[in-house]
Design an enzyme around this catalytic site. Structure first.
Site, PDB file in Angstrom:
ATOM      1  CB  SER A   1      -0.959  -0.083   1.199  1.00 43.48           C
ATOM      2  OG  SER A   1      -1.926   0.908   1.139  1.00 43.48           O
TER       3      SER A   1
ATOM      4  CG  ASP B   1      -7.061  -1.899  -4.047  1.00 37.18           C
ATOM      5  OD1 ASP B   1      -7.645  -1.050  -3.336  1.00 37.18           O
ATOM      6  OD2 ASP B   1      -5.840  -2.118  -3.967  1.00 37.18           O
TER       7      ASP B   1
ATOM      8  CG  HIS C   1      -5.832  -1.575  -0.334  1.00 34.25           C
ATOM      9  ND1 HIS C   1      -5.285  -1.088  -1.501  1.00 34.25           N
ATOM     10  CD2 HIS C   1      -5.067  -1.076   0.669  1.00 34.25           C
ATOM     11  CE1 HIS C   1      -4.238  -0.319  -1.208  1.00 34.25           C
ATOM     12  NE2 HIS C   1      -4.080  -0.306   0.106  1.00 34.25           N
TER      13      HIS C   1
HETATM   14  C1  MLT Z   1      -1.310   6.008  -0.166  1.00 30.35           C
HETATM   15  O1  MLT Z   1      -1.680   6.984   0.446  1.00 30.35           O
HETATM   16  O2  MLT Z   1      -0.130   5.714  -0.339  1.00 30.35           O
HETATM   17  C2  MLT Z   1      -2.398   5.143  -0.707  1.00 30.35           C
HETATM   18  O3  MLT Z   1      -3.619   5.835  -0.695  1.00 30.35           O
HETATM   19  C3  MLT Z   1      -2.498   3.854   0.003  1.00 30.35           C
HETATM   20  C4  MLT Z   1      -2.819   4.049   1.452  1.00 30.35           C
HETATM   21  O4  MLT Z   1      -1.928   4.298   2.225  1.00 30.35           O
HETATM   22  O5  MLT Z   1      -4.003   3.928   1.825  1.00 30.35           O
END
Ligand code: MLT
Length: 206
Positions: A103, A153, A184
């Site tokens: 992520s 996701d 996700h």
């Molecule tokens: C991010 O902010 O890098 C992406 O939205 C993934 C997350 O951290 O939720």
């Protein structure tokens, strides 16, 4: 140099690539140690904690809203992380690591590939997005990248992960992109595919 709170676990078997473990939003340096061991049991593990806080939750760079990034901060933080990797490689005597990012951690790993290609030997990007809208021309010279996306996701649209795969391929990375029947969150399939992929790149390097 910019230090990061981190955990380091030395390798227990020669020939397994070191892993740079990069957690998701709200995680810390302990989060992905178990995943790292499942993916590659003998690897040295270097696991920093993101230095940006969003309502107390550690991240690797600032965002303006979900999926909308502060790109100046992405650049600044990718360079800080690149410096940290270079410094800790000397401190612990390890080769360039393969990033394993989830992520937000996968997004900073993608930024690191584009901005500091020498920092990494390759990357496993779990639920990654395009980190920069105007990425620099990077020379990835065949670096292996495994990109695992979730079909359902809610954070990463399919078009965005496809664009990231294309961007990295155009920069010369050897990209394997798989879309899993997942959201996700990670699934057992991520672990199985990541383990197989690491095994194959370690065998090629031997
Ligand atoms: C991010 O902010 O890098 C992406 O939205 C993934 C997350 O951290 O939720």
């Amino acid at each position: 140099m910019t230090d990061f709170i981190h955990r380091f676990e030395p390798a227990t078997s020669a020939g397994s690539p070191p892993l740079l473990l990069l957690h998701g939003t709200g995680g810390d340096e302990n989060d992905l140690l178990g995943l790292g061991k499942m993916i590659s049991s003998g690897s040295a593990l270097l696991s920093p904690r993101g230095r940006v806080l969003e309502h107390g939750m550690p991240r690797f760079f600032r965002r303006l809203s979900e999926g909308v990034f502060d790109e100046d901060d992405v650049r600044k933080r990718a360079h800080e992380l690149g410096d940290f990797v270079a410094e800790t490689r000397k401190r612990y005597g390890i080769a360039a690591p393969v990033a394993v990012g989830f992520s937000n951690g996968a997004n900073i790993a993608a930024a690191l590939l584009l901005l500091r290609p020498d920092a990494l030997a390759g990357a496993i990007l779990l639920r990654a997005m395009v980190p920069l809208s105007g990425p620099p021309k990077a020379e990835l010279g065949g670096k292996p990248v495994l990109l695992l996306s979730g079909q359902a996701d809610p954070i990463v649209p399919a078009s965005n992960s496809a664009q990231l795969a294309a961007l990295l391929s155009e920069a010369g990375a050897s990209v394997e992109h798989k879309v899993l029947p997942a959201g996700h969150q990670l699934s057992q399939a991520d672990v199985t595919l990541a383990r197989g992929w690491i095994g194959s790149i370690a065998a090629e390097a031997a």
